[in-house]
Motif scaffolding. Structure first.
Motif, PDB file in Angstrom:
ATOM      1  N   PHE A 223       0.833  -1.201   0.000  1.00 49.57           N
ATOM      2  CA  PHE A 223       0.000   0.000   0.000  1.00 49.57           C
ATOM      3  C   PHE A 223       0.870   1.255   0.000  1.00 49.57           C
ATOM      4  O   PHE A 223       0.653   2.183  -0.785  1.00 49.57           O
ATOM      5  CB  PHE A 223      -0.931  -0.003   1.209  1.00 49.57           C
ATOM      6  N   VAL A 224       1.855   1.296   0.891  1.00 50.45           N
ATOM      7  CA  VAL A 224       2.746   2.455   0.988  1.00 50.45           C
ATOM      8  C   VAL A 224       3.492   2.662  -0.324  1.00 50.45           C
ATOM      9  O   VAL A 224       3.604   3.786  -0.830  1.00 50.45           O
ATOM     10  CB  VAL A 224       3.735   2.274   2.158  1.00 50.45           C
ATOM     11  N   GLU A 225       4.009   1.594  -0.892  1.00 45.99           N
ATOM     12  CA  GLU A 225       4.750   1.703  -2.150  1.00 45.99           C
ATOM     13  C   GLU A 225       3.873   2.278  -3.260  1.00 45.99           C
ATOM     14  O   GLU A 225       4.310   3.152  -4.023  1.00 45.99           O
ATOM     15  CB  GLU A 225       5.277   0.324  -2.563  1.00 45.99           C
ATOM     16  N   GLU A 226       2.625   1.793  -3.352  1.00 47.26           N
ATOM     17  CA  GLU A 226       1.744   2.246  -4.424  1.00 47.26           C
ATOM     18  C   GLU A 226       1.316   3.698  -4.225  1.00 47.26           C
ATOM     19  O   GLU A 226       1.269   4.481  -5.175  1.00 47.26           O
ATOM     20  CB  GLU A 226       0.509   1.333  -4.519  1.00 47.26           C
ATOM     21  N   VAL A 227       0.993   4.074  -2.985  1.00 43.93           N
ATOM     22  CA  VAL A 227       0.567   5.448  -2.720  1.00 43.93           C
ATOM     23  C   VAL A 227       1.717   6.424  -2.990  1.00 43.93           C
ATOM     24  O   VAL A 227       1.525   7.485  -3.588  1.00 43.93           O
ATOM     25  CB  VAL A 227       0.051   5.603  -1.282  1.00 43.93           C
ATOM     26  N   ILE A 228       2.917   6.062  -2.548  1.00 40.90           N
ATOM     27  CA  ILE A 228       4.071   6.939  -2.785  1.00 40.90           C
ATOM     28  C   ILE A 228       4.333   7.075  -4.285  1.00 40.90           C
ATOM     29  O   ILE A 228       4.636   8.162  -4.775  1.00 40.90           O
ATOM     30  CB  ILE A 228       5.316   6.400  -2.058  1.00 40.90           C
ATOM     31  N   LYS A 229       4.194   5.989  -5.016  1.00 34.28           N
ATOM     32  CA  LYS A 229       4.408   6.033  -6.467  1.00 34.28           C
ATOM     33  C   LYS A 229       3.397   6.974  -7.134  1.00 34.28           C
ATOM     34  O   LYS A 229       3.757   7.794  -7.994  1.00 34.28           O
ATOM     35  CB  LYS A 229       4.290   4.621  -7.055  1.00 34.28           C
ATOM     36  N   ILE A 230       2.124   6.886  -6.720  1.00 40.88           N
ATOM     37  CA  ILE A 230       1.091   7.760  -7.282  1.00 40.88           C
ATOM     38  C   ILE A 230       1.354   9.209  -6.887  1.00 40.88           C
ATOM     39  O   ILE A 230       1.248  10.132  -7.703  1.00 40.88           O
ATOM     40  CB  ILE A 230      -0.307   7.302  -6.804  1.00 40.88           C
ATOM     41  N   ALA A 231       1.717   9.417  -5.606  1.00 45.08           N
ATOM     42  CA  ALA A 231       1.950  10.778  -5.105  1.00 45.08           C
ATOM     43  C   ALA A 231       3.149  11.425  -5.789  1.00 45.08           C
ATOM     44  O   ALA A 231       3.104  12.593  -6.181  1.00 45.08           O
ATOM     45  CB  ALA A 231       2.144  10.751  -3.595  1.00 45.08           C
ATOM     46  N   MET A 232       4.223  10.674  -5.955  1.00 41.75           N
ATOM     47  CA  MET A 232       5.422  11.238  -6.585  1.00 41.75           C
ATOM     48  C   MET A 232       5.182  11.552  -8.057  1.00 41.75           C
ATOM     49  O   MET A 232       5.751  12.505  -8.597  1.00 41.75           O
ATOM     50  CB  MET A 232       6.606  10.294  -6.402  1.00 41.75           C
ATOM     51  N   SER A 233       4.310  10.775  -8.707  1.00 43.86           N
ATOM     52  CA  SER A 233       3.976  11.073 -10.102  1.00 43.86           C
ATOM     53  C   SER A 233       3.185  12.377 -10.201  1.00 43.86           C
ATOM     54  O   SER A 233       3.107  12.992 -11.265  1.00 43.86           O
ATOM     55  CB  SER A 233       3.155   9.936 -10.715  1.00 43.86           C
ATOM     56  N   ASP A 234       2.609  12.810  -9.073  1.00 40.70           N
ATOM     57  CA  ASP A 234       1.839  14.054  -9.033  1.00 40.70           C
ATOM     58  C   ASP A 234       2.641  15.198  -8.410  1.00 40.70           C
ATOM     59  O   ASP A 234       2.077  16.235  -8.063  1.00 40.70           O
ATOM     60  CB  ASP A 234       0.543  13.832  -8.238  1.00 40.70           C
ATOM     61  N   LEU A 256       3.782  13.433   2.914  1.00 40.94           N
ATOM     62  CA  LEU A 256       4.451  13.914   1.722  1.00 40.94           C
ATOM     63  C   LEU A 256       4.052  15.359   1.491  1.00 40.94           C
ATOM     64  O   LEU A 256       2.955  15.790   1.894  1.00 40.94           O
ATOM     65  CB  LEU A 256       4.109  13.058   0.509  1.00 40.94           C
ATOM     66  N   ILE A 257       4.907  16.105   0.824  1.00 43.28           N
ATOM     67  CA  ILE A 257       4.644  17.507   0.563  1.00 43.28           C
ATOM     68  C   ILE A 257       4.915  17.819  -0.911  1.00 43.28           C
ATOM     69  O   ILE A 257       5.662  17.102  -1.581  1.00 43.28           O
ATOM     70  CB  ILE A 257       5.519  18.429   1.463  1.00 43.28           C
ATOM     71  N   ARG A 258       4.299  18.895  -1.363  1.00 47.19           N
ATOM     72  CA  ARG A 258       4.504  19.326  -2.753  1.00 47.19           C
ATOM     73  C   ARG A 258       4.605  20.847  -2.767  1.00 47.19           C
ATOM     74  O   ARG A 258       3.776  21.541  -2.166  1.00 47.19           O
ATOM     75  CB  ARG A 258       3.334  18.863  -3.619  1.00 47.19           C
ATOM     76  N   TYR A 259       5.642  21.340  -3.457  1.00 47.06           N
ATOM     77  CA  TYR A 259       5.847  22.783  -3.580  1.00 47.06           C
ATOM     78  C   TYR A 259       5.703  23.187  -5.038  1.00 47.06           C
ATOM     79  O   TYR A 259       5.861  22.375  -5.950  1.00 47.06           O
ATOM     80  CB  TYR A 259       7.227  23.182  -3.080  1.00 47.06           C
ATOM     81  N   LYS A 260       5.417  24.482  -5.238  1.00 47.91           N
ATOM     82  CA  LYS A 260       5.356  24.997  -6.605  1.00 47.91           C
ATOM     83  C   LYS A 260       6.705  24.894  -7.284  1.00 47.91           C
ATOM     84  O   LYS A 260       7.725  25.044  -6.625  1.00 47.91           O
ATOM     85  CB  LYS A 260       4.905  26.465  -6.580  1.00 47.91           C
TER      86      LYS A 260
END
Length: 260
Positions: A223-234, A256-260
Motif C-alpha cells: 500500500f505504501v509503495e503504491e501510494v508513494i508512487k502515485i503521489a510522486m507522479s503528481d 508527503l509535501i509538494r511545492y510549486k
C-alpha cells in the motif's frame, strides 16, 4: 427577443430564449434548436434533454454571459467536464480548460498525510467438502485501515481513480467513498487462503486493488509503495522532517509535501 423556451434537462426545468440556445450554432444545442437535430418532448410539451439537470445551469449561464462562473467550493469538475464535452460548445471547452489549469496551480502547494492501522482478527467460515458435507474452519485475517488527508482535492481524486475495492465479485473505484474532498478513509482486508469467495461478501469484507496494474494490496508495505508512487507522479516528495523515522519505517505515518 424570441419567445421563451422551457427545457426539461434530466427532470429539471429551465426557461430561456431561442437566441440563447443557438448563440453557438456549431454546438449540440445550436444544432438541436436550429432544426438540424430533432428534439424530444416531455409529457408537458417541453423540450427534453436526457442529461444532468443540476450541471446544466452552468452551461446555460455560459450561453448567456460567455463566462464560466463556478462556486468556490465546486466539487463536480469531472461531471461538468463530461457535460461540456456532450454539448460541444467550443468556447466553453476552452474556458473549462483554463479553469482547470487555474485550480491546478492553486493546489500546487499541498500536503498529504496518511495514518495507518493494522490488526489481526479471526474469521470463521464453512467449507463445503462434498454435496452434503460441510466443515467449520477459521483463520487469522489481516485488517487494514488508512486515514488519508490532503490539502489537494485533485490528488485525492487521482488516488480514487487508481485504487479500487473488490467486493461481491466486482471492482469499484474508491472515488465513490470520497464524501469529504480532503479526507478519505479506507478499510480493507488481505486475502485469506482457503476462504471461499462468497464468504467475503457474506461477511462484508472488502479487498483493495490498484489499477491498471491489477495488483491486490495484501500488506501495508505494498500500500505504501503504491501510494508513494502515485503521489510522486503528481509532484509530491517525502517530508524528511516528519514523521519520525521509526514511525515511517513501521508504516504508521506517511507524510508527503509538494511545492510549486
Amino acid at each position: 427577443m424570441s419567445e421563451p423556451i422551457t427545457l426539461n434537462v434530466g427532470g429539471k426545468l429551465y426557461t430561456t430564449s431561442l437566441s440563447t440556445l443557438t448563440s453557438f450554432p456549431d454546438s449540440m444545442l445550436g444544432a438541436m434548436f436550429s432544426g438540424k437535430i430533432p428534439t424530444k418532448k416531455d409529457s408537458q410539451g417541453n423540450c427534453f434533454i436526457d442529461r444532468d439537470g443540476k450541471i446544466f445551469r452552468y452551461i446555460l449561464n455560459f450561453l448567456r454571459t460567455s463566462h464560466l462562473d463556478l462556486p468556490e467550493d465546486f466539487q463536480e469538475m469531472g461531471l461538468l467536464r463530461r457535460e461540456v464535452d456532450f454539448y460541444q460548445i467550443q468556447p466553453l471547452i476552452e474556458a473549462l480548460q483554463e479553469k482547470e489549469v487555474e485550480l491546478s496551480k492553486a493546489e500546487k502547494n499541498a500536503m498529504l498525510n496518511i495514518t495507518l492501522d493494522q490488526k489481526t482478527q479471526t474469521v470463521h467460515f464453512t467449507v463445503r467438502e462434498a454435496p452434503q458435507i460441510y466443515s467449520l474452519s477459521s483463520s487469522n485475517m489481516e485488517v487494514f485501515s488508512a486515514h488519508i488527508f490532503s490539502t489537494s482535492c485533485l490528488f485525492l481524486k487521482l488516488l480514487g481513480s487508481k485504487l479500487y475495492y473488490c467486493f461481491n465479485g466486482n471492482l469499484s473505484s474508491i472515488s465513490s467513498y470520497l464524501k469529504d474532498p480532503n479526507h478519505l478513509t479506507l478499510d480493507w482486508v488481505a486475502s485469506v487462503e482457503g476462504l471461499p469467495e462468497e464468504e467475503y461478501t457474506r461477511q462484508n469484507l472488502k479487498r483493495l486493488w490498484v489499477v491498471p496494474d491489477n495488483k491486490q494490496i495484501n500488506s501495508f508495505q505494498v500500500f505504501v509503495e503504491e501510494v508513494i508512487k502515485i503521489a510522486m507522479s503528481d509532484g509530491f516528495c517525502i517530508d524528511s522532517s516528519h514523521p519520525h523515522t521509526s514511525d515511517f519505517m513501521n508504516n504508521k505515518i506517511i507524510r508527503l509535501i509538494r511545492y510549486k
